[in-house]
Design a protein around this motif. Structure first.
Motif, PDB file in Angstrom:
ATOM      1  N   SER A 159     -13.876  -2.151  -0.168  1.00 34.87           N
ATOM      2  CA  SER A 159     -14.362  -1.092  -1.042  1.00 34.87           C
ATOM      3  C   SER A 159     -15.692  -0.600  -0.505  1.00 34.87           C
ATOM      4  N   ALA A 199     -15.747  12.464   1.235  1.00 31.97           N
ATOM      5  CA  ALA A 199     -14.313  12.230   1.162  1.00 31.97           C
ATOM      6  C   ALA A 199     -13.707  12.245   2.567  1.00 31.97           C
ATOM      7  N   LYS A 235      -7.655   7.662   0.221  1.00 33.35           N
ATOM      8  CA  LYS A 235      -8.623   6.622   0.545  1.00 33.35           C
ATOM      9  C   LYS A 235      -8.782   6.501   2.064  1.00 33.35           C
ATOM     10  N   VAL A 294     -17.383  10.003  -4.494  1.00 37.29           N
ATOM     11  CA  VAL A 294     -15.927  10.165  -4.534  1.00 37.29           C
ATOM     12  C   VAL A 294     -15.307   9.024  -5.321  1.00 37.29           C
ATOM     13  N   GLN A 295     -14.410   9.360  -6.229  1.00 36.24           N
ATOM     14  CA  GLN A 295     -13.772   8.358  -7.082  1.00 36.24           C
ATOM     15  C   GLN A 295     -12.254   8.374  -6.997  1.00 36.24           C
ATOM     16  N   ASP A 296     -11.698   9.436  -6.459  1.00 39.44           N
ATOM     17  CA  ASP A 296     -10.237   9.494  -6.346  1.00 39.44           C
ATOM     18  C   ASP A 296      -9.860  10.343  -5.141  1.00 39.44           C
ATOM     19  N   GLY A 297      -8.555  10.519  -4.953  1.00 44.07           N
ATOM     20  CA  GLY A 297      -8.060  11.224  -3.784  1.00 44.07           C
ATOM     21  C   GLY A 297      -7.687  10.254  -2.680  1.00 44.07           C
ATOM     22  N   TYR A 336       0.824  -1.208   0.000  1.00 43.75           N
ATOM     23  CA  TYR A 336       0.000   0.000   0.000  1.00 43.75           C
ATOM     24  C   TYR A 336       0.863   1.265   0.000  1.00 43.75           C
ATOM     25  N   ASP A 344      -0.949   4.203   1.802  1.00 41.35           N
ATOM     26  CA  ASP A 344      -2.244   4.474   1.189  1.00 41.35           C
ATOM     27  C   ASP A 344      -3.354   3.762   1.957  1.00 41.35           C
ATOM     28  N   ASP A 393     -11.004   0.871  -1.388  1.00 40.27           N
ATOM     29  CA  ASP A 393     -11.170   1.391  -2.750  1.00 40.27           C
ATOM     30  C   ASP A 393     -12.531   2.071  -2.898  1.00 40.27           C
ATOM     31  N   TYR A 394     -12.595   2.973  -3.865  1.00 35.65           N
ATOM     32  CA  TYR A 394     -13.850   3.653  -4.171  1.00 35.65           C
ATOM     33  C   TYR A 394     -14.662   2.850  -5.188  1.00 35.65           C
ATOM     34  N   ALA A 412     -17.561   2.573  -7.987  1.00 36.76           N
ATOM     35  CA  ALA A 412     -18.252   3.415  -8.958  1.00 36.76           C
ATOM     36  C   ALA A 412     -19.749   3.172  -8.825  1.00 36.76           C
TER      37      ALA A 412
END
Length: 811
Positions: A333, A339, A281, A276-279, A205, A234, A238-239, A241
């Motif tokens: 996930s 966020a 975690k 939220v999809q990125d940035g 990670y 990290d 996970d995000y 979708a």
């Protein structure tokens, strides 16, 4: 003859009966043990000495849990001492990593506040993460109470060791400790020595870590030490979708929402960009800490320790995950619409002044100041349900700590006898104070952030104070060289106040904003669309006398038995609405034995305990019949806990080390009807709570009936160094995750977990090492908390499988 009959007949023996039999057997073994102990030099918990590594016996360990430097095997207290080498071998980074090394100890992570709550011998409080509740297990750093465990407790670095004391400790320690205390001892400067160490590491990670320590001799009287640590990886989560719903499907769901009495608003398509999809975690680590310490010995009678520590946390909270993942999604996930965000900073100053009045008496001052400030943002709903329209299906809930600030002062003065005497004694005075303020917002919207308001509120406590003062003392009569009788008393006085605390709820006026509350909204303003519903002004005061009576007897120079009766106490306090709750008390009965066997190759310690709680404090967020929310603390009629703990350490040879810990426990709650917004509980008629459950007689959470830990390592000698593989195995039976015992979703099933390590240590002039590790080898999914308030069961978990390497050099 009776023992032989037990072996040959089919007799049902309960775990507790087995524990009693084991304890009696250990006493019998102690009486028969006459071998001469090893003459290894006494060492502190600072490190593994060269003598210990090259010897086939275990070096003596010196502990300070009784406020005196005593041998672990001569200390009649259930205490586990973990030295710096053991902490490094187990890759310990926080208190949650310590639990596998201590019998009867559990620690769980709680998401929105990002802190770790602790349970010992079946007693803990998962709400001790808030400004309202104190923990049953007290944390001390260099003997100074830490009410908000951050810094050294969140990122363990440059420690001499950790001592975990089980049972009430109020007659010796400044702040009361109901069921136990954890004392972390930071590494101290050494006068006349120039030394240091540096380490760096990589891992899964995208883990990166570094730490180091430098000892600087300034003069023959003064030395400094600088230490730092940084850990970053990290997030594990996970995000997901979101599934794109057709416009017709959304309109149909919205029509049903209106038909069922939903708020009439214009239709909107779901804005999928809100997910939220990125940035960064969830479950990420980004923590940095530094400490500078000073040791000054101006004369033979005086010693002064002083340190300043800074801690910075920019990681992210843990996440509530679906226990049964959505189809096509992995376990780690979540469908996230809030966020993650964390910003926490703490500063701590700690000092200790020792002055030898004469050869028979010493005066000590122990003082500290700490300041903590933080804010965070957390997706409380965890995407449990996907929305069917912009305002139906799912429920969006964010738990936002807009600001929290805590200041703590601690002052303790001790006067104690020194040297060898018929009566050893100690007297102490303690004063501690806290000043806290917090703003905590909870927006709950139907469907998505675009949706109508389900409920939202803001809890603002501008000033909450805690003051505690105590006088305590303990004396040990050395009746003979073998028999020692100890008595102690403590008087504690507590006062708590809450000034201008308010709980604000959403007014719903259609002409004002219908959006989720944000930090720039002042709910006290008339046009904010909020109104106060909870007036939390109030005060609480209370006092209590607690005590200790203990007798210990040395059967011979290698074996000791002891028995004790002690009482613990935790203050009552204030809760939402300015209402008070009462204190809790514990009476603990304990029998123990400590033995050094096989000429010093084996150390075996046992404890059998029974505890009776009165007015156990249970805290949880609840909803009132009028829809308002708050944190409520209730006093259960009591709780009963009993169990057995055993610790065995052995040098099978000079190159083989084995450690085994076992805990058998039973903790049963007394009469209590409790509620919690984290659980979908049935409706009830208890005043002030809309949903609740009678939990009387339930098993206390985080209390496995049986748990065991086995650590083994072997050292291979190479031409230029040593290679040491190690394995750690942990097993525990099923545990409930709350007092509600609410079915399979509220339970962690029995599990076994393994950690592996391999360390190369050079033996040349340049002492460097490389340490490889794999944690949670089987990638077990171990739940630490649970909830089903959103429908499907969710939980927080211990980390998944991780691996890495640390490389360092000592100079």
């Amino acid at each position: 003859m009776k023992i032989r009959n037990l072996a040959t007949r089919k007799v049902a023996i309960t775990p507790i009966q087995l524990a009693i039999f084991t304890l009696i057997t250990s006493v019998g073994t102690a009486q028969a043990q006459t071998q001469t102990p090893a003459s290894a030099p006494a060492t502190s918990t600072a490190s593994q000495t060269k003598t210990d590594k090259e010897s086939s016996t275990i070096s003596e360990v010196i502990v300070t849990g009784t406020k005196r430097a005593t041998s672990l095997q001569k200390t009649p207290v259930a205490i586990t001492a973990i030295n710096a080498a053991a902490l490094e071998d187990a890759h310990v980074q926080n208190v949650q990593d310590v639990v596998n090394l201590v019998p009867g100890f559990q620690a769980t992570g709680q998401g929105d506040h990002g802190v770790i709550t602790m349970t010992m011998r079946g007693i803990g409080n998962d709400s001790a993460k808030t400004e309202y509740a104190d923990p049953e297990v007290a944390i001390f750093i260099d003997g100074i109470y830490a009410p908000r465990p951050e810094g050294a407790t969140s990122l363990l670095f440059d420690l001499e060791g950790i001592e975990v004391l089980r049972g009430p400790q109020g007659t010796l320690w400044g702040r009361n400790a109901t069921v136990g205390a954890v004392n972390m001892q930071t590494a101290k400067p050494k006068i006349g020595e120039s030394s240091g160490s540096v380490e760096g590491g990589l891992g899964s990670y995208k883990r990166f870590g570094s730490r180091g320590a430098f000892n600087i001799p300034v003069s023959s009287e003064l030395a400094l030490r600088f230490a730092f640590a940084h850990e970053k990886h990290d997030g594990y989560v996970d995000y997901q979708a979101p599934s794109m719903l057709s416009l017709d499907s959304q309109k149909a769901a919205f029509a049903t929402y209106l038909k069922n009495g939903g708020t009439v608003v214009p239709f909107q398509p779901i804005n999928y960009a809100l997910f939220v999809q990125d940035g960064p975690k969830y479950s990420a680590q980004d923590q940095t800490a530094a400490r500078i310490s000073m040791l000054w010995k101006p004369n033979a009678a005086t010693k002064i320790d002083l340190s300043y520590e800074k801690f910075i946390d920019r990681g992210t909270p843990s996440m509530n995950l679906l226990q049964t993942p959505r189809a096509g999604q992995n376990h780690w996930s979540a469908l996230i619409d809030t966020a993650p965000y964390t910003e926490r900073d703490s500063d701590a100053i700690r000092g200790r002044i020792e002055y030898a009045i004469n050869k028979d008496m010493q005066l000590t001052y122990i003082g500290g100041y700490s300041k903590f400030s933080g804010s965070s943002r957390f997706d409380q709903d965890g995407g449990a349900n996907a929305p069917t329209s912009f305002t139906s299906g799912g429920s969006m809930q964010a738990n936002n700590t807009v600001s929290s600030n805590y200041k703590n002062f601690s002052h303790e003065v001790e006067l104690q006898s020194m040297g060898t005497r018929d009566i050893d004694w100690q007297l102490g005075l303690y004063y501690g104070s806290e000043t806290n303020d917090i703003r905590f917002d909870i927006p709950i919207l139907n469907g998505t952030y675009q949706g109508t308001v389900g409920w939202q509120g803001s809890f603002i406590q501008p000033k909450e104070t805690v003051e505690t003062a105590a006088a305590f003392g303990q004396a040990t009569w050395n009746a003979s060289n073998d028999t020692h009788i100890t008595g102690g008393l403590r008087y504690t006085q507590d006062k708590r106040t809450n000034v201008d605390g308010r709980g604000y709820g959403f007014s719903g006026k259609p002409e004002l904003s219908q959006a989720a509350i944000t930090p720039n909204v002042n709910p006290a303003f008339a046009n904010s669309n909020f109104a106060p519903y909870s007036f939390n002004d109030g005060s609480y005061s209370g006092n209590k006398v607690t005590g200790l009576l203990r007798i210990s007897h040395d059967l011979d120079k290698d074996n000791m038995v002891y028995g004790s009766i002690s009482t613990g106490y935790k203050s009552g306090g204030l809760q939402d609405g300015g209402k008070t709750y009462g204190p809790e008390t514990l009476t603990n009965f304990e029998l123990g034995s400590k033995s050094t066997l096989l000429g010093g190759a084996v150390r075996w310690n046992n404890a059998l305990y029974y505890g009776k709680f009165k007015d156990f404090q249970f805290s949880a967020p609840v909803t009132a019949p009028d829809g308002t929310r708050g944190l409520q603390t209730s006093n259960a009629d009591g709780a009963t806990v009993y169990g057995f703990e055993s610790e065995l350490a052995a040098k099978l040879s000079k190159d083989d080390k084995l450690q085994v810990t076992i805990a058998i426990a039973k903790a049963t709650l007394g009469n209590l009807v409790g509620g919690s917004n984290d659980y979908a509980l049935p409706a009830c008629k208890i005043p002030g709570i809309s949903n609740c459950l009678d939990v009387s007689g339930n098993t206390m959470p985080h209390t496995p009936k049986f748990s065991a830990q086995v650590l083994y390592q072997h050292t291979f000698h190479l031409n230029e160094g040593t290679l040491t593989p190690r394995i750690s195995l942990h097993y525990e039976t099923e545990t409930w995750l709350s007092v509600f015992n609410y079915g399979e979703g509220d339970k962690q099933e029995a599990y076994a977990r393994a950690d592996l390590g391999l360390r190369y240590q050079s033996t040349g002039k340049s002492s460097w090492y490389a340490d490889f590790f794999v944690r949670n080898v089987g990638d077990n999914k171990v739940k630490t908390s649970a909830m089903n308030a959103n429908g499907p069961w969710q939980a927080q978990y211990l980390p998944p499988r991780t691996f890495g390497v640390n490389v360092g050099i000592d100079f």
